[in-house]
Write an enzyme that holds these catalytic residues in place. Structure first.
Site, PDB file in Angstrom:
ATOM      1  N   THR A 229      27.343 -48.061  40.134  1.00 50.29           N
ATOM      2  CA  THR A 229      26.217 -48.990  40.331  1.00 50.29           C
ATOM      3  C   THR A 229      25.561 -48.911  41.721  1.00 50.29           C
ATOM      4  OG1 THR A 229      27.784 -50.726  40.945  1.00 50.29           O
ATOM      5  CG2 THR A 229      27.059 -50.689  38.652  1.00 50.29           C
TER       6      THR A 229
ATOM      7  N   ASP B 195      40.084 -44.645  33.793  1.00 49.35           N
ATOM      8  CA  ASP B 195      39.185 -44.130  34.832  1.00 49.35           C
ATOM      9  C   ASP B 195      38.028 -43.399  34.150  1.00 49.35           C
ATOM     10  OD1 ASP B 195      37.888 -42.820  36.865  1.00 49.35           O
ATOM     11  OD2 ASP B 195      39.727 -42.171  37.878  1.00 49.35           O
TER      12      ASP B 195
ATOM     13  N   TYR C 297      20.142 -43.059  39.676  1.00 46.90           N
ATOM     14  CA  TYR C 297      20.876 -44.099  38.945  1.00 46.90           C
ATOM     15  C   TYR C 297      20.214 -44.359  37.588  1.00 46.90           C
ATOM     16  CZ  TYR C 297      22.288 -48.908  37.743  1.00 46.90           C
ATOM     17  OH  TYR C 297      22.737 -50.035  37.096  1.00 46.90           O
TER      18      TYR C 297
END
Ligand code: NDP
Length: 295
Positions: free
Chosen positions: A65, A39, A128
């Protein structure tokens, strides 16, 4: 050779699982843990996993994403896109492994009008992009053999992507409003995976692998060839799906189609450096192949 592949359930990762198998035949062992065992938000678990499995190569196709959600979850995006790659790079340094990592065209501000080269100044316009850039920087700082492969506008027949959204909309609506003032290069996830495997095959076949990484490693732009607008990409998808008689694209401006995260207006990447090693397909040919193969 043992390869640790993170993110094998994603678009690129799923294709990598197939492409990397071809590397070195039976001598290649791929370990592809899901997030239950690897993870990215749990650095201690990632460290332990790498330490225990000691891969010769780490391929990181896992990431946060969701470009829009990253605006409100920037701390989590930073954890996954910057802190986790930093941990992978540190552990790679400890065990003498190389690292392949994927980054994005969204590290650029989109104000250019010519394709961006690897050395061009970055300036992400959304959270992002900022987190992915921080990931790149952490890997470079670790000083390990690495490839940071910047790609863009990735699509395939699984997961959430532009191709699948357009196909769904074209089957359910007569008119699709799509922005015509954002430009990039649609890139099939299989293209990314196959070219990554080709590069790794070259590294493996080199008389001196360490030298290969020194000469060819680093930052590399990896997309298909050519560029298009979102609206023309959508038109081509509709045409190839045989839905042109049913659904039409209505071009709209980004200003009239607001999204939570700002997108760069122009994010075409110059792939000249990549082309010195392997040749990407044209974006529209790859799209045709992708759609043909999935019927
Ligand atoms: P996807 O969104 O399809 O897949 C993301 C992968 O990351 C999945 O396997 C997902 O696992 C995994 N993941 C997410 N969170 C965690 C976590 N906490 N721990 C472990 N694994 C996690 O990504 P893509 O294949 O589209 O992207 C691959 C790379 O390419 C990424 O680095 C991305 O930033 C980059 N890129 C992508 C572009 C695009 O248009 N998609 C454009 C430019 C660059 P799970 O299935 O469990 O959720």
């Amino acid at each position: 050779m043992r390869i640790l592949l993170a993110g094998a359930t994603g678009q690129v990762g799923h294709e990598l699982l197939r492409s990397l198998q071809k590397l070195g035949g039976t001598a290649t062992e791929i370990i592809a843990p899901g997030r239950d065992r690897f993870d990215l938000s749990d650095p201690a678990q990632c460290r332990r996993f790498i330490h225990n499995t000691k891969p010769a190569l780490i391929v990181n196709a896992a990431a946060y994403t969701d470009v829009d959600r990253a605006e409100s979850e920037s701390a989590m995006a930073m954890r996954l896109n910057a802190d986790a790659p930093a941990v992978m790079a540190e552990e790679a340094a400890r065990i003498g492994a190389a690292l392949v990592h994927f980054s994005t065209d969204y590290v650029f501000d989109g104000k250019a009008s010519l394709p961006y080269r690897e050395q061009d100044p970055v300036g992400p316009v959304n959270a992002y992009g900022r987190t992915k850039l921080a990931g790149e920087q952490a890997i470079v700082a670790a000083g390990i053999p690495h490839l940071i492969l910047r790609t863009g506008w990735v699509y395939g027949m699984r997961g959430r992507n532009f191709l699948r959204s357009i196909l769904h909309l074209a089957r359910t609506q007569d008119t699709l409003r799509v922005v015509d003032d954002q430009f990039g290069t649609p890139t099939w996830c299989r293209t990314v995976a196959d070219m990554t495997a080709q590069l790794l095959a070259m590294a493996q076949a080199a008389p001196n692998t360490a030298q290969w990484w020194k000469e060819h490693g680093g930052l590399l732009h990896m997309t298909a060839i050519g560029s298009t607008s979102r609206a023309d990409f959508a038109r081509r998808i509709i045409e190839l799906a045989g839905l042109s008689a049913k659904a039409k694209v209505e071009p709209v401006s980004t200003a009239s189609y607001p999204t939570v995260a700002t997108r760069p207006r122009y994010s075409v990447l110059d792939t000249g450096k990549l082309q010195g090693l392997c040749m990407p397909p044209r974006w529209d040919e790859a799209l045709q192949r992708c759609m043909q193969q999935s019927g």
